[in-house]
Write a protein that holds these residues in place. Sequence first.
Motif, PDB file in Angstrom:
ATOM      1  N   TYR A  88       6.158  -3.231   2.638  1.00  0.00           N
ATOM      2  CA  TYR A  88       7.377  -3.920   3.073  1.00  0.00           C
ATOM      3  C   TYR A  88       8.145  -2.981   4.002  1.00  0.00           C
ATOM      4  O   TYR A  88       8.396  -1.818   3.657  1.00  0.00           O
ATOM      5  N   THR A  89       8.495  -3.459   5.174  1.00  0.00           N
ATOM      6  CA  THR A  89       9.228  -2.662   6.155  1.00  0.00           C
ATOM      7  C   THR A  89      10.504  -3.387   6.540  1.00  0.00           C
ATOM      8  O   THR A  89      10.469  -4.580   6.877  1.00  0.00           O
ATOM      9  N   GLN A  90      11.625  -2.668   6.493  1.00  0.00           N
ATOM     10  CA  GLN A  90      12.934  -3.242   6.781  1.00  0.00           C
ATOM     11  C   GLN A  90      13.703  -2.318   7.724  1.00  0.00           C
ATOM     12  O   GLN A  90      13.836  -1.120   7.464  1.00  0.00           O
ATOM     13  N   ALA A  91      14.171  -2.870   8.828  1.00  0.00           N
ATOM     14  CA  ALA A  91      15.075  -2.143   9.717  1.00  0.00           C
ATOM     15  C   ALA A  91      16.484  -2.284   9.144  1.00  0.00           C
ATOM     16  O   ALA A  91      17.075  -3.363   9.191  1.00  0.00           O
TER      17      ALA A  91
ATOM     18  N   LEU B 219      13.128   1.579   6.765  1.00  0.00           N
ATOM     19  CA  LEU B 219      12.642   1.871   5.424  1.00  0.00           C
ATOM     20  C   LEU B 219      11.317   1.162   5.201  1.00  0.00           C
ATOM     21  O   LEU B 219      11.168  -0.016   5.539  1.00  0.00           O
ATOM     22  N   GLY B 220      10.360   1.888   4.626  1.00  0.00           N
ATOM     23  CA  GLY B 220       9.072   1.295   4.289  1.00  0.00           C
ATOM     24  C   GLY B 220       8.730   1.551   2.833  1.00  0.00           C
ATOM     25  O   GLY B 220       8.937   2.653   2.327  1.00  0.00           O
ATOM     26  N   LEU B 221       8.212   0.538   2.144  1.00  0.00           N
ATOM     27  CA  LEU B 221       7.808   0.658   0.748  1.00  0.00           C
ATOM     28  C   LEU B 221       6.353   0.238   0.629  1.00  0.00           C
ATOM     29  O   LEU B 221       5.924  -0.736   1.264  1.00  0.00           O
TER      30      LEU B 221
ATOM     31  N   VAL C 150       2.366   4.312  -5.612  1.00  0.00           N
ATOM     32  CA  VAL C 150       3.623   3.811  -5.051  1.00  0.00           C
ATOM     33  C   VAL C 150       4.162   4.858  -4.097  1.00  0.00           C
ATOM     34  O   VAL C 150       4.065   6.065  -4.358  1.00  0.00           O
ATOM     35  N   GLY C 151       4.718   4.445  -2.972  1.00  0.00           N
ATOM     36  CA  GLY C 151       5.267   5.391  -2.009  1.00  0.00           C
ATOM     37  C   GLY C 151       6.338   4.748  -1.153  1.00  0.00           C
ATOM     38  O   GLY C 151       6.600   3.549  -1.230  1.00  0.00           O
ATOM     39  N   ALA C 152       6.958   5.577  -0.316  1.00  0.00           N
ATOM     40  CA  ALA C 152       8.012   5.090   0.555  1.00  0.00           C
ATOM     41  C   ALA C 152       8.065   5.941   1.822  1.00  0.00           C
ATOM     42  O   ALA C 152       7.595   7.090   1.824  1.00  0.00           O
ATOM     43  N   SER C 153       8.610   5.383   2.869  1.00  0.00           N
ATOM     44  CA  SER C 153       8.798   6.125   4.108  1.00  0.00           C
ATOM     45  C   SER C 153      10.177   5.817   4.677  1.00  0.00           C
ATOM     46  O   SER C 153      10.668   4.684   4.560  1.00  0.00           O
ATOM     47  N   PHE C 154      10.793   6.845   5.245  1.00  0.00           N
ATOM     48  CA  PHE C 154      12.104   6.709   5.862  1.00  0.00           C
ATOM     49  C   PHE C 154      12.019   7.243   7.288  1.00  0.00           C
ATOM     50  O   PHE C 154      11.536   8.360   7.502  1.00  0.00           O
TER      51      PHE C 154
END
Length: 291
Positions: free
Chosen positions: A250-253, A260-262, A283-287
Amino acid sequence: MSLPQPVPPSWKDLGKSSNDLLGKDFPFHHTSLEIKTKANDVTFKVAGNNTAGAIVGDLEAKYTNKIHGVTLTNTWTTANVLKSQVELENQIAKGLKLDILSTLAPEKGTKTAAINAAFKQSGLHTRAALDVFKGPTFTADAVVGRDGFLIGGETAYNVTEGNITRYAAAIGYNAPEYAVTVHGLNNFRTFSASYYHRVSPDIEAGAKAVYDSKATTGGVALEVGTKVYLDPAAFVKAKINNVGVIALGYTQALRPGVKLGLGLAVDTQKLNQVSPSGPAHKVGASFTFDS
């Protein structure tokens, strides 16, 4: 009289639409942070992640002079590796790009250097590279395109030993809404086929199959995925492979320049198990901050 043909993708970009759909925006391997800032003609980037339980990252500074077609990039990594790249584009000849890439690891005393050239024009995209310290090895590839049809090939030649060390070929077809590519890689020991389709402005789909004749497991590795735009600022991606691993992204501007990416990966064959090397699910995330 035939119309001028567009410049085809480079060898490394054949099948890029499918590869990006199935490979990008799934940050379940780690948690990462990337910050980009720009001051006049210089761009700074700081990136890091916790891959394999350790924090790794790099600091990059890129200077671009568009008038003279020169780009200079310097990178320093947490592994104490210094990387430098000088690029010169459209100065010697139109469509010609030259670059020199070098790395130095002071603690280990190792170094690499590569000289690369790329030339593109109507219906043709070709590249050449010379690895100075490894071999030296000369690598060349070319892609020819006409009316959407693509054919390409790559070969590597060891200058010292005087023999061809690697060769590959590919064919494909690119249309505005879909693309199909078939590769024969690793001296035709590995074969892959990829498909990409923009179903609508909000939905994309793709698949990739890989057959390795030298693999011990045998069979064909298959992966299919899709991407759906929820609105102009957000999209979700999902994919599944033939061994039952489902991945979601999931990617949200959040605002201009902040993304943000989940990511989540679930092994459906090990829903209640923990493997010796760690959890079966990830599970991970990106900023990303880009000013």
